[in-house]
Design a protein around this motif. Structure first.
Motif, PDB file in Angstrom:
ATOM      1  N   ILE A   1      29.123 -98.080  80.232  1.00 29.84           N
ATOM      2  CA  ILE A   1      28.008 -97.090  80.062  1.00 29.84           C
ATOM      3  C   ILE A   1      28.139 -96.191  79.988  1.00 29.84           C
ATOM      4  O   ILE A   1      27.761 -95.235  78.694  1.00 29.84           O
ATOM      5  CB  ILE A   1      26.563 -97.652  81.342  1.00 29.84           C
ATOM      6  N   GLU A   2      29.355 -95.551  80.452  1.00 31.07           N
ATOM      7  CA  GLU A   2      29.809 -93.568  79.842  1.00 31.07           C
ATOM      8  C   GLU A   2      31.436 -94.166  80.445  1.00 31.07           C
ATOM      9  O   GLU A   2      31.679 -94.136  80.693  1.00 31.07           O
ATOM     10  CB  GLU A   2      28.781 -93.146  81.170  1.00 31.07           C
ATOM     11  N   GLY A   3      31.469 -92.851  79.486  1.00 26.24           N
ATOM     12  CA  GLY A   3      32.825 -92.574  80.073  1.00 26.24           C
ATOM     13  C   GLY A   3      34.246 -93.996  79.404  1.00 26.24           C
ATOM     14  O   GLY A   3      34.671 -94.210  80.641  1.00 26.24           O
ATOM     15  N   GLY A   4      34.082 -94.609  78.454  1.00 28.37           N
ATOM     16  CA  GLY A   4      34.358 -96.225  78.349  1.00 28.37           C
ATOM     17  C   GLY A   4      35.866 -95.721  77.727  1.00 28.37           C
ATOM     18  O   GLY A   4      36.688 -94.593  77.653  1.00 28.37           O
ATOM     19  N   VAL A   5      36.445 -96.482  77.487  1.00 27.10           N
ATOM     20  CA  VAL A   5      38.247 -96.560  76.921  1.00 27.10           C
ATOM     21  C   VAL A   5      38.202 -96.573  75.565  1.00 27.10           C
ATOM     22  O   VAL A   5      39.517 -95.898  75.422  1.00 27.10           O
ATOM     23  CB  VAL A   5      39.354 -98.380  77.663  1.00 27.10           C
ATOM     24  N   THR A   6      37.423 -96.598  75.012  1.00 28.23           N
ATOM     25  CA  THR A   6      37.246 -96.889  73.490  1.00 28.23           C
ATOM     26  C   THR A   6      38.062 -94.603  73.292  1.00 28.23           C
ATOM     27  O   THR A   6      38.144 -94.335  72.686  1.00 28.23           O
ATOM     28  CB  THR A   6      36.079 -96.939  72.696  1.00 28.23           C
ATOM     29  N   GLU A   7      37.172 -93.923  74.239  1.00 28.51           N
ATOM     30  CA  GLU A   7      37.311 -92.846  74.249  1.00 28.51           C
ATOM     31  C   GLU A   7      37.906 -91.945  74.496  1.00 28.51           C
ATOM     32  O   GLU A   7      38.807 -91.124  74.513  1.00 28.51           O
ATOM     33  CB  GLU A   7      36.212 -92.047  75.336  1.00 28.51           C
ATOM     34  N   LEU A   8      39.554 -93.397  74.644  1.00 28.40           N
ATOM     35  CA  LEU A   8      40.977 -93.066  75.350  1.00 28.40           C
ATOM     36  C   LEU A   8      41.346 -92.828  73.475  1.00 28.40           C
ATOM     37  O   LEU A   8      42.225 -92.048  72.883  1.00 28.40           O
ATOM     38  CB  LEU A   8      41.618 -94.191  75.957  1.00 28.40           C
ATOM     39  N   ASP A   9      40.928 -94.021  72.725  1.00 31.54           N
ATOM     40  CA  ASP A   9      41.006 -94.223  71.597  1.00 31.54           C
ATOM     41  C   ASP A   9      41.315 -93.255  69.940  1.00 31.54           C
ATOM     42  O   ASP A   9      42.366 -92.532  70.019  1.00 31.54           O
ATOM     43  CB  ASP A   9      40.817 -95.397  70.628  1.00 31.54           C
ATOM     44  N   GLY A  10      39.864 -92.375  70.207  1.00 33.45           N
ATOM     45  CA  GLY A  10      39.846 -91.604  69.434  1.00 33.45           C
ATOM     46  C   GLY A  10      40.746 -90.274  69.983  1.00 33.45           C
ATOM     47  O   GLY A  10      40.242 -89.244  68.836  1.00 33.45           O
ATOM     48  N   GLY A  11      41.281 -89.826  71.283  1.00 33.36           N
ATOM     49  CA  GLY A  11      41.734 -88.453  70.792  1.00 33.36           C
ATOM     50  C   GLY A  11      41.059 -87.886  71.651  1.00 33.36           C
ATOM     51  O   GLY A  11      41.815 -86.468  71.288  1.00 33.36           O
ATOM     52  N   ALA A  12      39.850 -87.992  71.321  1.00 35.72           N
ATOM     53  CA  ALA A  12      39.060 -86.551  71.428  1.00 35.72           C
ATOM     54  C   ALA A  12      38.592 -86.030  73.533  1.00 35.72           C
ATOM     55  O   ALA A  12      38.546 -87.048  74.344  1.00 35.72           O
ATOM     56  CB  ALA A  12      38.242 -86.467  71.037  1.00 35.72           C
ATOM     57  N   ALA A  13      39.291 -85.299  73.552  1.00 34.59           N
ATOM     58  CA  ALA A  13      39.123 -84.767  74.839  1.00 34.59           C
ATOM     59  C   ALA A  13      37.450 -84.136  76.001  1.00 34.59           C
ATOM     60  O   ALA A  13      36.886 -84.742  74.691  1.00 34.59           O
ATOM     61  CB  ALA A  13      39.628 -83.532  75.349  1.00 34.59           C
ATOM     62  N   GLN A  14      37.183 -84.954  77.307  1.00 37.60           N
ATOM     63  CA  GLN A  14      36.412 -85.367  77.516  1.00 37.60           C
ATOM     64  C   GLN A  14      35.586 -83.939  78.768  1.00 37.60           C
ATOM     65  O   GLN A  14      36.542 -83.415  78.965  1.00 37.60           O
ATOM     66  CB  GLN A  14      36.109 -86.528  78.054  1.00 37.60           C
ATOM     67  N   PRO A  15      34.733 -83.314  78.165  1.00 38.59           N
ATOM     68  CA  PRO A  15      34.410 -82.322  79.466  1.00 38.59           C
ATOM     69  C   PRO A  15      34.104 -83.256  80.828  1.00 38.59           C
ATOM     70  O   PRO A  15      34.413 -82.101  81.728  1.00 38.59           O
ATOM     71  CB  PRO A  15      32.945 -82.048  78.932  1.00 38.59           C
TER      72      PRO A  15
END
Lengths: 274, 274
Positions: B155-169
């Motif tokens: 729902i939030e903070g998935g593993v796909t956000e690891l691929d993008g290389g974008a730091a998350q707040p």
């Protein structure tokens, strides 16, 4: 036995240990840190941590500590056995037990470690609070000895709300707190401070009920520089529960430096009857 | 060794233990729950809990568990020693260690207890989430075996956000999760689920960095009736960190029932390099 007879702080007397050179330490409870039954759980946790620090094989500084209150501790002498189970490059793992007359009263595990500079970020936010000097210290009920060793300035969820008998919708307590008399912060004192909150169930119900910590965990975020910078300033401490039921509730606590850094986070599970 | 050869769930094969009758248990790692190095920490924690449950002196149900990952666990056999240190009227305290070739790899303490009906209140609020069937399960990267045993719907903070290389707040991840194939929930499975989150530092930095859990604590709020009601429904799981720095960060997790009850809360301290 009284701290007024010497220049030693009552806290240092309470956590004082005599090593036998083989990983065992002798100590004794002190009347200054007595609770309703046995000693204040925070001073027991602090003493377990102090045993590791005084062990000749200790490497690094405290990273985490879990203390399990397995049975009552009687007034008088106790023995702590501290065993370095495994030493790695960055961390050292400890297993501990506190016994009286050969019966285990408390168990613990601790992780010590070497802190290295890394990327850093504090995502939690300190509760908003007026400066400590603007809040009068609360005159606490005199029935429990250990509270006399802490200067407490309540911002939210104070003990006075226990007297009124009014149930509270929130279990949150926030206060400025430090040792009394003031004493420079170290890891054992920080450990004890993480257990300084009265049982959350009493705040919610607005009355005194039987309650006792079953297990306490402290995560130490502060390095020794941070502890030195904190010195004897008041800490901003806050605690709340997530769930009460079937005879147990949890408590999550944060201990913030006077200038805003997160010194430690702490969790405990507490037995209660209500 | 593969679970497809029998009707046994891979989870049950992984936590299977053979008792020696004297408080020691033999087990072995399984390829299905392999992590980058050694087994998934959640399965190790679950196996420690299972050892207590299978001990002939075990009384009551799990109340809390702390597992310390003292050193790497190699693929192959291991031994767990489980000792009931103290049994009280309401709680029973355990000390455990897992060894390979006589070297301790993991230590633990557990509290079991008898749950009695008391005043109850859940103060924490479950994160808002759409129903699980409305979210497609994420196809997870195949490099790590153990993730294949979990159905994860982020729902939030998935593993796909690891691929993008974008730091998350934010370090928060929220997901619907259950064993795959679906399996009725029990305390060992709940224990493993509390460690199902990838390291929060990777979410914040948007990249893979070295990280490993040092110590994990689980507080069990659910009684056996609640577990039975949850059965094999997905759990709503959420985790976040409070502080990262000097090579360590913490993680606080909540595991919610499909119908909103708080099943467990969990905390861990994680080593990282970044």
């Amino acid at each position: 036995m009284t701290s007024t007879m010497t220049s030693q702080h009552a806290f240092d007397s309470a956590v004082a240990l005599t090593p036998d050179g083989a990983g065992n330490f002798s100590g004794r409870t002190t009347p200054e840190y007595a609770n309703m039954v046995g000693p204040f759980g925070g001073i027991t946790a602090a003493t377990m941590l102090a045993a590791v620090q005084q062990h000749p094989q200790c490497l690094g500084d405290p990273v985490s500590l879990t203390v399990n209150y397995a049975g009552p501790i009687a007034e008088g002498p106790f023995t702590i056995a501290a065993q370095p189970v495994r030493t790695n490059r960055t961390t050292q793992h400890w297993t501990l037990s506190m016994s009286q007359d050969g019966i285990v009263a408390t168990t613990a595990t601790a992780v010590f470690g070497t802190r290295r500079e890394t990327w850093t970020s504090t995502e939690a936010a300190a509760p908003s609070a007026p400066p400590p000097h603007t809040i009068g210290p609360d005159p606490l009920p005199g029935v429990i000895a250990w509270v006399g060793n802490y200067e407490m300035r309540f911002i939210e969820g104070g003990v006075t709300e226990l007297d009124g008998g009014a149930a509270q919708p929130s279990s949150t307590t926030t206060l400025w707190v430090r040792d009394q008399p003031a004493r420079p912060l170290d890891y054992p004192a920080l450990t004890a401070l993480s257990d300084v909150f009265f049982p959350r169930v009493m705040l919610r119900l607005g009355r005194v009920v039987p309650a006792g910590t079953v297990t306490l965990t402290v995560y130490f975020h502060a390095d020794t520089d941070r502890l030195a910078a904190q010195s004897d300033h008041p800490l901003l401490a806050t605690a709340r529960s997530q769930h009460f039921g079937n005879g147990f509730f949890d408590q999550a606590a944060e201990l913030w430096a006077h200038d805003g850094g997160l010194l430690a986070t702490s969790h405990q599970l507490v037995y209660f009857k209500a």
